[in-house]
Design a protein around this motif. Structure first.
Motif, short mmCIF file in Angstrom:
data_model
loop_
_atom_site.label_atom_id
_atom_site.label_comp_id
_atom_site.label_asym_id
_atom_site.label_seq_id
_atom_site.Cartn_x
_atom_site.Cartn_y
_atom_site.Cartn_z
N PRO A 37 0.76 -4.37 11.33
CA PRO A 37 1.26 -5.62 11.09
C PRO A 37 1.94 -6.26 12.55
N GLN A 38 2.45 -5.37 13.09
CA GLN A 38 3.47 -5.64 14.53
C GLN A 38 2.34 -6.31 15.40
N GLU A 39 1.23 -5.84 15.61
CA GLU A 39 0.27 -6.09 16.66
C GLU A 39 -0.48 -7.34 16.09
N LYS A 40 -0.61 -7.52 14.76
CA LYS A 40 -1.33 -8.64 14.04
C LYS A 40 -0.38 -10.00 14.19
N LEU A 41 0.75 -10.05 13.86
CA LEU A 41 1.55 -11.29 13.83
C LEU A 41 1.51 -11.88 15.13
N PRO A 42 1.59 -11.26 16.40
CA PRO A 42 1.63 -12.15 17.42
C PRO A 42 0.28 -12.79 17.60
N VAL B 282 6.02 -10.39 6.52
CA VAL B 282 5.35 -11.51 6.85
C VAL B 282 6.06 -12.83 6.19
N TRP B 283 7.01 -12.69 5.36
CA TRP B 283 7.95 -13.71 4.77
C TRP B 283 9.03 -13.95 5.74
#
Length: 227
Positions: free
Chosen positions: A80-85, A117-118
């Motif tokens: 998730p930390q890689e996907k959010l950017p 994600v929220w």
């Protein structure tokens, strides 16, 4: 073959005409006319190869090129930390409801990372950009209509203030999904909210259009419409 050449090889002119009618706010000449299942297949193939290189070099001229980027981000196997950017970089490119909603539906990692994600979504509700807000709202209706988040979701929807048609329609859609999935918990909100007249009545219309709502309830909901 380049990605663009692959897209044109999949072109369906009948579907191109159909898609153009559905998305009136973009230039029809930028729609190639590729059916969504074919785009998904291509996106999965890209995600298995070098998706980060694709995203760094992808072109944005055509509607399908944008759809494809959004799909690839959804399919990438990453934390998730890689996907959010990657998501944050893509959001400013969204310029129509179809790219927005397709992108949101593909971000299924949200289901197992709701809290993270929220927090990521919150600034987008305060944006002045219509599709920033629509993105955040559509994420809510996809992933945050449950016991834990319903009341917070409804509060965010109530606070949305933007005159764009596609923002208002997204909020109406989200409110309708809240009621359809959790009617008892959502009814107090339907009875007491700050929605503008258009959004409020559209939400009620969408509830009555649902096949999951019985006739008696539809009659009750119609009677709640404002004049």
């Amino acid at each position: 073959m380049t990605i663009r050449e692959q897209l044109f090889a999949l072109q369906d002119l009948g579907y191109q005409k159909f898609s153009s009618a559905l998305i009136p706010n973009i230039d029809a000449s930028t729609i190639i006319g590729v059916r969504v299942p074919l785009l998904r297949t291509l996106a999965k193939d890209i995600a298995k190869g070098e998706p980060l290189h694709f995203l760094q070099t992808a072109e944005d001229t055509y509607f399908e090129e944008l759809l494809l980027q959004g799909m690839v981000i959804g399919y990438i196997k990453a934390s998730p930390q890689e996907k959010l950017p990657l998501i944050a970089q893509f959001i400013p490119k969204i310029d129509n409801w179809s790219v927005c909603d397709s992108f949101c539906s593909g971000l299924k990692f949200t289901k197992s990372n709701q809290a993270l994600v929220w927090d990521f979504l919150q600034p987008y509700f305060k944006s002045k950009e219509a599709y920033d807000i629509r993105f955040a709202v559509v994420m809510l209706l996809n992933y945050y209509v449950d016991e834990q988040y319903l009341q917070k979701t409804l509060q965010l929807l109530d606070d949305v203030s933007h005159e764009d048609y596609y923002v208002k329609m997204a909020v109406a859609w989200a409110v309708s999904i809240c009621y359809i999935k959790m009617p008892q918990e959502t009814m107090p909100y339907l009875q007491n909210n700050n929605l503008d007249l258009f959004t409020y009545n559209k939400a009620h219309q969408k509830i009555t259009e649902s096949l999951r709502i019985d006739k008696e309830t539809k009659t009750m909901i119609r009677a709640m419409r404002r004049k």
